[in-house]
Each structure stands twice: as structure tokens, then as C-alpha cells.
Design a protein around this motif. Structure first.
Motif, PDB file in Angstrom:
ATOM      1  N   PRO A  84      -9.514  47.439 -12.383  1.00 29.30           N
ATOM      2  CA  PRO A  84      -8.499  46.970 -13.831  1.00 29.30           C
ATOM      3  C   PRO A  84      -9.084  46.912 -14.545  1.00 29.30           C
ATOM      4  O   PRO A  84     -10.302  47.492 -15.739  1.00 29.30           O
ATOM      5  N   GLY A  85      -8.157  47.035 -15.622  1.00 29.41           N
ATOM      6  CA  GLY A  85      -8.768  47.035 -17.559  1.00 29.41           C
ATOM      7  C   GLY A  85      -9.614  45.839 -17.980  1.00 29.41           C
ATOM      8  O   GLY A  85     -11.059  46.814 -18.735  1.00 29.41           O
ATOM      9  N   PRO A  86      -9.699  44.419 -17.885  1.00 32.66           N
ATOM     10  CA  PRO A  86     -10.651  44.235 -18.645  1.00 32.66           C
ATOM     11  C   PRO A  86     -12.279  44.139 -18.002  1.00 32.66           C
ATOM     12  O   PRO A  86     -12.750  44.084 -18.037  1.00 32.66           O
ATOM     13  N   ALA A  87     -12.130  44.822 -16.334  1.00 37.45           N
ATOM     14  CA  ALA A  87     -13.229  45.557 -15.489  1.00 37.45           C
ATOM     15  C   ALA A  87     -14.124  47.069 -16.386  1.00 37.45           C
ATOM     16  O   ALA A  87     -15.800  46.395 -16.225  1.00 37.45           O
ATOM     17  N   GLN A  88     -13.375  47.060 -16.755  1.00 38.99           N
ATOM     18  CA  GLN A  88     -13.373  48.642 -17.072  1.00 38.99           C
ATOM     19  C   GLN A  88     -14.193  48.040 -18.793  1.00 38.99           C
ATOM     20  O   GLN A  88     -15.741  48.697 -19.197  1.00 38.99           O
ATOM     21  N   GLU A  89     -13.201  47.351 -19.138  1.00 38.72           N
ATOM     22  CA  GLU A  89     -14.357  46.870 -20.651  1.00 38.72           C
ATOM     23  C   GLU A  89     -15.385  46.075 -21.004  1.00 38.72           C
ATOM     24  O   GLU A  89     -16.214  46.787 -21.354  1.00 38.72           O
ATOM     25  N   LYS A  90     -15.718  45.142 -20.091  1.00 37.63           N
ATOM     26  CA  LYS A  90     -16.676  44.689 -19.779  1.00 37.63           C
ATOM     27  C   LYS A  90     -17.832  45.653 -19.089  1.00 37.63           C
ATOM     28  O   LYS A  90     -19.126  45.812 -19.712  1.00 37.63           O
ATOM     29  N   SER A  93     -19.015  47.667 -22.317  1.00 41.02           N
ATOM     30  CA  SER A  93     -19.376  46.760 -22.852  1.00 41.02           C
ATOM     31  C   SER A  93     -21.206  46.919 -22.833  1.00 41.02           C
ATOM     32  O   SER A  93     -22.183  46.684 -23.273  1.00 41.02           O
TER      33      SER A  93
END
Length: 117
Positions: A84-90, A93
């Protein structure tokens, strides 16, 4: 090289990638003052969190999960875009932060203890 800001007593109070003000000075990434500041900051963050044993266990486990994801991606079992997008971002980061710490200070201990050496 990182830029540092000092308080009126000359103690290091901030490290940044760029000068935060006109008084900022540039120090070598492995300067003892920078190493001490990072160690002190990490120790305070862990101590201030309350349940240090759980925090330490979580930090170690997070690293295991990160490493597992990296292995799965390298082997082609998992693609970053499968997450998911939020997991990719984390993940991105944390990857960037680890790279920055290793590049700026060259003092990140990837030995699993979560300490800055």
C-alpha cells in the motif's frame, strides 16, 4: 558535511543538512561532537519513551521486517508497488534516513543493536 548550531554556551544543539541560521558551522561527519550529540539524542528518545524493553524489542524487530522486505524485493518475490502507498512511503523514508545517517556520519550500527557508534 553537516551544519551544526550551538547554544550560547557553545554546546551543539542541532545538526542539519543545510545551515539553519547565519551562525551555523560546518563540521566533519565523524567529528566527536556530532557523534556524541547523535548518541545523546538517541538515548534520550529511547529513555523518554517509557517502556524501554518493549521499545528496544520493537526497534530490533522493525529492522528484521525491513531486512525481510528487502530480501523479498531483491529476489523478485515482492515488488515495492505491491505494498500500500503508506507502507511504500514509510519504507522509502526509512531507507533514505538510514542512507543519510550512514553518509553524513558513517556511524550507523547495522548490527541490530540500534545504537549509534
Amino acid at each position: 558535511m553537516p551544519f551544526v548550531t550551538r547554544d550560547t554556551d557553545g554546546r551543539l544543539i542541532a545538526i542539519a543538512e543545510f545551515p539553519l541560521d547565519d551562525s551555523a558551522e560546518e563540521l566533519a561527519a565523524d567529528d566527536p561532537e556530532i557523534v556524541a550529540f547523535v548518541e545523546r539524542t538517541c538515548d534520550l528518545a529511547i529513555e523518554g519513551a517509557g517502556e524501554a524493553p518493549f521499545i528496544n524489542a520493537d526497534l530490533a524487530f522493525i529492522r528484521v521486517v525491513e531486512d525481510l522486505i528487502e530480501v523479498l524485493m531483491r529476489k523478485g518475490v515482492l515488488a515495492l508497488t505491491d505494498l500500500p502507498g503508506p507502507a511504500q512511503e514509510k519504507l522509502m523514508s526509512r531507507r533514505a534516513l538510514r542512507h543519510w545517517l550512514a553518509g553524513v556520519a558513517g556511524i550507523v550500527d547495522d548490527g541490530g543493536e540500534g545504537k549509534i557508534i
